[in-house]
Design a protein around this motif. Structure first.
Motif, PDB file in Angstrom:
ATOM      1  N   GLN A  50     -32.558  31.294  -2.883  1.00  0.00           N
ATOM      2  CA  GLN A  50     -33.574  30.264  -2.735  1.00  0.00           C
ATOM      3  C   GLN A  50     -34.955  30.788  -3.101  1.00  0.00           C
ATOM      4  O   GLN A  50     -35.726  30.114  -3.789  1.00  0.00           O
ATOM      5  N   GLU A  51     -35.280  32.008  -2.664  1.00  0.00           N
ATOM      6  CA  GLU A  51     -36.578  32.576  -2.994  1.00  0.00           C
ATOM      7  C   GLU A  51     -36.703  32.817  -4.493  1.00  0.00           C
ATOM      8  O   GLU A  51     -37.756  32.587  -5.093  1.00  0.00           O
TER       9      GLU A  51
ATOM     10  N   ASN B  42     -33.606  22.193   0.438  1.00  0.00           N
ATOM     11  CA  ASN B  42     -33.932  23.539   0.892  1.00  0.00           C
ATOM     12  C   ASN B  42     -35.427  23.776   1.055  1.00  0.00           C
ATOM     13  O   ASN B  42     -35.897  24.042   2.146  1.00  0.00           O
ATOM     14  N   TRP B  43     -36.164  23.688  -0.044  1.00  0.00           N
ATOM     15  CA  TRP B  43     -37.553  24.101  -0.008  1.00  0.00           C
ATOM     16  C   TRP B  43     -38.397  23.255   0.941  1.00  0.00           C
ATOM     17  O   TRP B  43     -39.083  23.756   1.811  1.00  0.00           O
TER      18      TRP B  43
ATOM     19  N   ARG C 131     -37.421  23.569   4.819  1.00  0.00           N
ATOM     20  CA  ARG C 131     -37.636  24.901   5.353  1.00  0.00           C
ATOM     21  C   ARG C 131     -39.107  25.240   5.425  1.00  0.00           C
ATOM     22  O   ARG C 131     -39.540  25.957   6.313  1.00  0.00           O
ATOM     23  N   HIS C 132     -39.912  24.724   4.492  1.00  0.00           N
ATOM     24  CA  HIS C 132     -41.305  25.127   4.430  1.00  0.00           C
ATOM     25  C   HIS C 132     -42.253  24.071   4.994  1.00  0.00           C
ATOM     26  O   HIS C 132     -43.456  24.291   5.014  1.00  0.00           O
TER      27      HIS C 132
ATOM     28  N   GLU D 121     -37.579  24.132   9.725  1.00  0.00           N
ATOM     29  CA  GLU D 121     -36.343  24.899   9.763  1.00  0.00           C
ATOM     30  C   GLU D 121     -36.691  26.385   9.701  1.00  0.00           C
ATOM     31  O   GLU D 121     -37.509  26.799   8.886  1.00  0.00           O
TER      32      GLU D 121
ATOM     33  N   SER E  73     -36.043  30.390   8.891  1.00  0.00           N
ATOM     34  CA  SER E  73     -35.335  31.203   7.898  1.00  0.00           C
ATOM     35  C   SER E  73     -34.737  32.421   8.597  1.00  0.00           C
ATOM     36  O   SER E  73     -34.412  32.352   9.782  1.00  0.00           O
ATOM     37  N   ASP E  74     -34.601  33.522   7.897  1.00  0.00           N
ATOM     38  CA  ASP E  74     -33.958  34.701   8.484  1.00  0.00           C
ATOM     39  C   ASP E  74     -34.721  35.231   9.696  1.00  0.00           C
ATOM     40  O   ASP E  74     -34.125  35.740  10.642  1.00  0.00           O
TER      41      ASP E  74
ATOM     42  N   ARG F 211     -37.268  34.008  12.606  1.00  0.00           N
ATOM     43  CA  ARG F 211     -37.813  32.813  13.268  1.00  0.00           C
ATOM     44  C   ARG F 211     -39.258  33.109  13.675  1.00  0.00           C
ATOM     45  O   ARG F 211     -39.500  33.851  14.600  1.00  0.00           O
TER      46      ARG F 211
ATOM     47  N   HIS G 141     -31.108  36.899  13.670  1.00  0.00           N
ATOM     48  CA  HIS G 141     -32.341  36.207  13.303  1.00  0.00           C
ATOM     49  C   HIS G 141     -33.411  36.511  14.357  1.00  0.00           C
ATOM     50  O   HIS G 141     -33.528  35.781  15.349  1.00  0.00           O
TER      51      HIS G 141
END
Length: 318
Positions: free
Chosen positions: A4-5, A99-100, A103-104, A140, A142-143, A145, A163
């Motif tokens: 994703q990154e 996703n993006w 999550r962001h 949301e 990611s790896d 928190r 996490h």
């Protein structure tokens, strides 16, 4: 770096015309290995064509740079571009929608005067924010928190060894796996405090570990001195404020004043040099009026106060 990154980086480089042939090929290979995309990737046909047109323009810019810019032309540029174009609009729509963006997307919570708020985070951890606190966290996790805090909050973190959970403040960061703890980190105060109720946490300053705290440990970090001290506290008092109490232990007057301002919506004026001599320990119900609390304080400490509307002036008795 996860997929994703890397996708995010390639899409950004496409927008600026700096994407390499290898990156385009990686994107095509990634796309070929994905399962069928959902049918609702695009809002409508116009949205689909808009994405394709935009991507084609970026690829054209990549393949036909201005003559004065020294770049190496793609060896199989048009073949790669044609293959990527067939799927990249779908990648953009699917990846950003699924996703993006979630999550962001950041959530900002601010707690008003005399209030406190309980939050359920995306990982089912719980947070109680005290009056005047502000916290920001992603929709949301990611790896790692991660949340950002200005003010005071009590955290009850769900255990997840894969996490880690991090609280970022202006001065220190707190790292945990699963525990309950209090962080007091108001930007206007010199000191930041971390107090552990259960479990263990690691406290860092500028990415350097300061100390590891366990149950009933309290770390107080001074911004002006760039030093910290560690002490023991009563477990019962750690989160008393979340149960409707004003609870301070050996606090400076600036912290006492800020606590009363946040709780009662008043403005407290005082001379820092005059009021820095004493430490204040206070336990009382938030149901008391501001006058009742000030009377309680003045019965213990040599201070007097004047009230005019929402402005309160406090000074030491002569």
């Amino acid at each position: 770096m996860d997929a994703q990154e890397k996708i995010a980086q390639i899409l950004q480089r496409l927008e600026t015309g700096t994407c390499t042939p290898q990156e385009l090929q990686w994107l095509q290979d990634w796309y070929d290995n994905q399962p069928a995309l959902p049918m609702h990737t695009f809002r409508d046909e116009a949205h689909k064509q808009q994405l394709k047109t935009g991507m084609l323009q970026h690829i054209h810019a990549q393949l036909e740079p201005p003559v004065h810019v020294p770049v190496v032309r793609m060896r199989y540029g048009w073949q790669i571009a044609a293959a990527v174009l067939a799927g990249v609009a779908g990648i953009c729509g699917w990846w950003f929608l699924n996703n993006w963006q979630p999550r962001h997307k950041m959530i900002l919570v601010q707690v008003g005067t005399g209030q406190q708020k309980e939050l359920l985070l995306p990982d089912s951890s719980r947070v109680w924010l005290n009056a005047g606190a502000t916290m920001e966290y992603p929709q949301e996790f990611s790896d790692v928190r991660t949340v950002k805090l200005d003010g005071e909050a009590f955290f009850d973190i769900k255990q997840d060894e894969h996490h880690p959970f991090e609280v970022h403040t202006g001065q220190i960061n707190v790292q945990v796996l699963g525990t309950s703890f209090d962080v007091k980190a108001y930007a206007t105060l010199d000191e930041t405090q971390v107090t552990v109720k259960t479990g263990m946490v690691k406290v860092l300053h500028e990415q350097k570990g300061l100390d590891v705290l366990s149950a009933n440990d309290q770390l107080t970090f001074s911004r002006s001195a760039q030093q910290y001290m560690k002490s023991k506290v009563s477990n019962q008092q750690i989160s008393e404020w979340a149960g409707g109490m004003i609870s301070l232990s050996q606090a400076g007057f600036a912290e006492l004043a800020l606590t009363l301002e946040n709780q009662y919506g008043v403005r407290i004026r005082f001379n820092p040099a005059e009021m820095k001599q004493d430490e204040y320990t206070l336990r009382c119900s938030k149901q008391l009026t501001i006058t009742e609390v000030l009377d309680l304080i003045s019965s213990i400490h040599p201070v007097q106060y004047d009230i005019k509307d929402k402005d309160i002036t406090i000074h030491r008795k002569n």
